[in-house]
Design a protein around this motif. Structure first.
Motif, mmCIF file in Angstrom:
data_model
loop_
_atom_site.group_PDB
_atom_site.id
_atom_site.type_symbol
_atom_site.label_atom_id
_atom_site.label_comp_id
_atom_site.label_asym_id
_atom_site.label_seq_id
_atom_site.Cartn_x
_atom_site.Cartn_y
_atom_site.Cartn_z
ATOM 1 N N ILE A 17 -14.395 -7.377 -27.643
ATOM 2 C CA ILE A 17 -16.223 -7.902 -28.091
ATOM 3 C C ILE A 17 -16.194 -9.094 -29.517
ATOM 4 C CG2 ILE A 17 -17.730 -6.232 -29.381
ATOM 5 C CD1 ILE A 17 -16.371 -3.928 -28.300
ATOM 6 N N PRO A 18 -17.176 -9.415 -29.316
ATOM 7 C CA PRO A 18 -17.093 -10.822 -30.161
ATOM 8 C C PRO A 18 -17.245 -9.799 -30.915
ATOM 9 C CG PRO A 18 -18.580 -11.342 -28.003
ATOM 10 C CD PRO A 18 -17.790 -9.833 -27.978
ATOM 11 N N GLY A 19 -16.145 -10.400 -32.429
ATOM 12 C CA GLY A 19 -16.899 -10.080 -33.972
ATOM 13 C C GLY A 19 -15.724 -9.303 -34.753
ATOM 14 N N CYS A 20 -15.658 -8.568 -33.766
ATOM 15 C CA CYS A 20 -14.238 -7.889 -33.539
ATOM 16 C C CYS A 20 -12.859 -7.503 -33.504
ATOM 17 C CB CYS A 20 -15.049 -6.140 -33.261
ATOM 18 S SG CYS A 20 -16.668 -6.184 -33.214
ATOM 19 N N ALA A 21 -11.986 -6.732 -34.023
ATOM 20 C CA ALA A 21 -10.396 -7.025 -33.433
ATOM 21 C C ALA A 21 -10.578 -5.362 -33.234
ATOM 22 C CB ALA A 21 -9.656 -7.202 -34.395
ATOM 23 N N ARG A 22 -10.037 -4.880 -31.838
ATOM 24 C CA ARG A 22 -9.569 -3.626 -32.404
ATOM 25 C C ARG A 22 -9.396 -3.016 -30.969
ATOM 26 N NH1 ARG A 22 -13.713 -1.291 -27.655
ATOM 27 N NH2 ARG A 22 -13.954 -2.050 -26.157
ATOM 28 N N PHE A 23 -8.747 -1.915 -31.137
ATOM 29 C CA PHE A 23 -7.509 -1.125 -30.147
ATOM 30 C C PHE A 23 -8.098 0.623 -30.351
ATOM 31 C CE2 PHE A 23 -4.688 -1.603 -33.940
ATOM 32 C CZ PHE A 23 -4.627 0.053 -34.679
ATOM 33 N N PHE A 42 -2.655 14.638 -28.521
ATOM 34 C CA PHE A 42 -3.506 15.831 -28.167
ATOM 35 C C PHE A 42 -4.244 15.475 -27.248
ATOM 36 C CE2 PHE A 42 -3.833 17.035 -32.380
ATOM 37 C CZ PHE A 42 -2.380 18.011 -32.772
ATOM 38 N N GLY A 43 -4.348 14.160 -26.675
ATOM 39 C CA GLY A 43 -4.980 13.442 -25.796
ATOM 40 C C GLY A 43 -6.201 12.799 -25.672
ATOM 41 N N ASN A 44 -6.548 13.383 -26.865
ATOM 42 C CA ASN A 44 -7.881 12.405 -27.476
ATOM 43 C C ASN A 44 -8.306 11.418 -27.042
ATOM 44 O OD1 ASN A 44 -9.816 14.616 -27.989
ATOM 45 N ND2 ASN A 44 -8.335 15.531 -29.677
ATOM 46 N N ARG A 45 -9.028 10.398 -26.859
ATOM 47 C CA ARG A 45 -9.130 8.479 -27.704
ATOM 48 C C ARG A 45 -9.601 8.583 -29.082
ATOM 49 N NH1 ARG A 45 -13.275 5.345 -23.529
ATOM 50 N NH2 ARG A 45 -12.519 3.107 -24.701
ATOM 51 N N VAL A 46 -8.904 7.507 -28.997
ATOM 52 C CA VAL A 46 -9.454 6.674 -31.154
ATOM 53 C C VAL A 46 -9.431 5.119 -30.330
ATOM 54 C CG1 VAL A 46 -8.522 7.412 -32.877
ATOM 55 C CG2 VAL A 46 -8.192 8.976 -31.688
ATOM 56 N N GLU A 47 -10.513 4.814 -31.611
ATOM 57 C CA GLU A 47 -10.199 3.435 -31.478
ATOM 58 C C GLU A 47 -10.405 3.214 -32.621
ATOM 59 O OE1 GLU A 47 -14.090 0.339 -30.574
ATOM 60 O OE2 GLU A 47 -13.709 1.831 -29.487
ATOM 61 N N LEU A 48 -10.068 1.882 -33.439
ATOM 62 C CA LEU A 48 -9.985 1.383 -34.402
ATOM 63 C C LEU A 48 -10.106 0.083 -34.343
ATOM 64 C CD1 LEU A 48 -6.416 2.479 -36.682
ATOM 65 C CD2 LEU A 48 -8.667 3.498 -36.344
ATOM 66 N N ILE A 49 -11.272 0.172 -35.191
ATOM 67 C CA ILE A 49 -11.953 -1.367 -35.097
ATOM 68 C C ILE A 49 -12.541 -2.077 -36.353
ATOM 69 C CG2 ILE A 49 -14.307 -0.424 -35.348
ATOM 70 C CD1 ILE A 49 -15.185 -2.101 -33.040
ATOM 71 N N GLU A 50 -12.198 -3.463 -36.713
ATOM 72 C CA GLU A 50 -12.324 -4.234 -38.096
ATOM 73 C C GLU A 50 -13.462 -5.219 -37.712
ATOM 74 O OE1 GLU A 50 -9.721 -6.492 -41.319
ATOM 75 O OE2 GLU A 50 -8.849 -6.371 -39.248
ATOM 76 N N LEU A 51 -14.237 -5.669 -38.403
ATOM 77 C CA LEU A 51 -15.824 -6.305 -37.873
ATOM 78 C C LEU A 51 -14.959 -7.203 -38.634
ATOM 79 C CD1 LEU A 51 -18.929 -4.387 -38.620
ATOM 80 C CD2 LEU A 51 -17.136 -4.068 -37.227
ATOM 81 N N LEU A 52 -15.012 -8.272 -37.889
ATOM 82 C CA LEU A 52 -14.660 -10.164 -38.498
ATOM 83 C C LEU A 52 -15.552 -10.912 -38.698
ATOM 84 C CD1 LEU A 52 -12.428 -11.050 -34.932
ATOM 85 C CD2 LEU A 52 -11.643 -9.797 -37.593
#
Length: 120
Positions: free
Chosen positions: A98-104, A110-120
């Motif tokens: 996504i433009p302007g973001c670094a993420r994974f 337990f299988g819950n999806r989690v995202e970490l995102i840094e705004l650039l």
């Protein structure tokens, strides 16, 4: 008028609170906060995330790996978080750029999806 987001809730299997606290409090470094007395007997635990809360409830009979639903935590130093999670054996899932973001993304124990995102 809606003025903001107070909390979001995820679920873990009943009886998995110790494992959940180990992951969310020790690995991710989130702070546990007290639940109101009226809700303490229902299982789960609550976390403070900045000015919001994440409520970790208990729920059985649900395959968390089948959903795209997730929480995205805004972080500083995304590279630190990638390294920390890899050191703990967490499988990193690359996210669509996504433009302007670094993420994974990753899945909690337990299988819950989690995202970490840094705004650039």
């Amino acid at each position: 008028m809606i003025t903001g987001l107070h909390h979001a809730q995820i679920t873990i299997p009943t009886g998995a609170e110790a494992q959940g606290k180990a992951f969310y409090c020790e690995v991710l470094g989130l702070q546990e906060i007290d639940k109101p007395d009226a809700l303490k007997g229902r299982g789960g635990f609550w976390l403070e995330v900045g000015h919001q809360e994440v409520h970790v409830g208990t729920e059985d009979g649900f395959d968390r790996l089948t959903t795209k639903a997730h929480l995205a935590y805004r972080v500083e130093d995304i590279h630190h978080w990638r390294e920390r999670l890899e050191e703990k054996g967490v499988e990193i899932l690359e996210a669509v750029p996504i433009p302007g973001c670094a993420r994974f993304e990753f899945r909690d124990p337990f299988g819950n999806r989690v995202e970490l995102i840094e705004l650039l």
